[in-house]
Design an enzyme around this catalytic site. Structure first.
Site, PDB file in Angstrom:
ATOM      1  CG  ASP A 107      -2.001   0.817   1.214  1.00 52.13           C
ATOM      2  OD1 ASP A 107      -2.457   1.149   0.165  1.00 52.13           O
ATOM      3  OD2 ASP A 107      -2.391   1.410   2.493  1.00 52.13           O
ATOM      4  CE  LYS A 135      -5.367  -1.084  -1.577  1.00 50.94           C
ATOM      5  NZ  LYS A 135      -5.765  -0.811  -0.311  1.00 50.94           N
TER       6      LYS A 135
HETATM    7  P1  IMP Z   1       1.794  -0.256   3.902  1.00 54.94           P
HETATM    8  O1  IMP Z   1       3.001  -0.236   4.879  1.00 54.94           O
HETATM    9  O2  IMP Z   1       0.976   0.881   3.597  1.00 54.94           O
HETATM   10  O3  IMP Z   1       2.223  -0.715   2.534  1.00 54.94           O
HETATM   11  O4  IMP Z   1       0.765  -1.600   4.303  1.00 54.94           O
HETATM   12  C1  IMP Z   1       0.884  -2.700   3.821  1.00 54.94           C
HETATM   13  C2  IMP Z   1      -0.122  -3.542   4.785  1.00 54.94           C
HETATM   14  O5  IMP Z   1      -1.420  -2.867   5.016  1.00 54.94           O
HETATM   15  C3  IMP Z   1      -0.560  -5.029   3.939  1.00 54.94           C
HETATM   16  O6  IMP Z   1       0.422  -5.841   4.351  1.00 54.94           O
HETATM   17  C4  IMP Z   1      -1.817  -5.334   4.532  1.00 54.94           C
HETATM   18  O7  IMP Z   1      -1.760  -5.706   5.846  1.00 54.94           O
HETATM   19  C5  IMP Z   1      -2.371  -4.056   4.992  1.00 54.94           C
HETATM   20  N1  IMP Z   1      -3.348  -3.481   3.584  1.00 54.94           N
HETATM   21  C6  IMP Z   1      -3.041  -2.625   2.855  1.00 54.94           C
HETATM   22  N2  IMP Z   1      -4.011  -2.419   1.752  1.00 54.94           N
HETATM   23  C7  IMP Z   1      -4.953  -3.358   2.259  1.00 54.94           C
HETATM   24  C8  IMP Z   1      -6.279  -3.655   1.635  1.00 54.94           C
HETATM   25  O8  IMP Z   1      -6.726  -3.029   0.604  1.00 54.94           O
HETATM   26  N3  IMP Z   1      -6.899  -4.741   2.165  1.00 54.94           N
HETATM   27  C9  IMP Z   1      -6.398  -5.255   3.331  1.00 54.94           C
HETATM   28  N4  IMP Z   1      -5.263  -5.204   3.941  1.00 54.94           N
HETATM   29  C10 IMP Z   1      -4.508  -3.894   3.235  1.00 54.94           C
END
Ligand code: IMP
Ligand code: MG
Length: 188
Positions: A107, A135
């Protein structure tokens, strides 16, 4: 096909079961060819990556080992702070190993960026990322992702390992959650 109890909270299917199967097969072929003759270690982040990992591993035609770690991010549950606490560390030392980190979704990229710094310090021979979903529009930090299953729009998705408050991981496809879903109770 009729809707199951589990599917009542799902607004839309984003990635069909068959598309997942096909893409995981392609990734398996690509990874098998890239890692031919190398000693591959797959590292999964609990719990979301477990489902993808299990399917991906079985599409690999090279020998490999697997290990998992559990992490928790500080701060609000819905917003990544990028500061990560290791709840369960790896059992296998990474030094000299060809390591492929298998993730469910990237994300902001903050969690994985922190994790990669931590893993790199253990001096693996190589360190790459394979993410089922990404994303791109949400990215806050640039991390090179070697293998990507699908690029998806900025929507909250569940299924195939991804959860909303620990639910929906067992959906066989990736779906978008209805906006009015409440925990345990789905409005109709
Ligand atoms: P980041 O540090 O923002 O990249 O967070 C990544 C983590 O957030 C992933 O490993 C997921 O556990 C959670 N996450 C991010 N987007 C989603 C989503 O659309 N659905 C479910 N979990 C998500
Ligand atoms: Mg996760």
């Amino acid at each position: 096909m009729s809707q199951t109890e589990l599917e009542r909270g799902i607004a839309e299917v984003l990635v069909e079961e068959e598309s997942l199967r096909q893409r995981v097969h392609e990734l398996g072929e690509e990874i098998s060819s890239d890692y031919a003759g190398r000693d591959l270690l797959l590292v999964g982040v609990l719990k979301g990556a477990v489902f993808f990992m299990a399917d991906l591993m079985r599409q690999l035609t090279v020998p490999c080992e697997v290990d998992f770690m559990a992490i928790s991010s500080y701060g609000a549950a819905s917003d990544s702070s990028g500061v990560v606490r290791i709840l369960k560390d790896l059992d296998i030392p990474l030094e000299g190993r060809h390591v492929l980190v298998v993730e469910d979704i990237i994300d902001s990229g903050l969690t994985l960026s922190y994790l990669m710094r931590n893993l790199r310090a253990r001096q693996p021979a190589s360190l790459e990322i394979c993410a089922l979903l990404t994303k791109p529009s949400r990215r806050e930090i640039d991390i090179p992702v070697r293998y990507v299953g699908f690029e998806i729009p900025n929507r909250f998705v569940v299924g195939y390992g991804l959860d909303y408050a620990e639910r929906y991981r067992n959906l066989p496809y990736v779906g978008v959650l209805q906006e009015d879903v409440e925990l345990g109770v789905t409005k109709r």
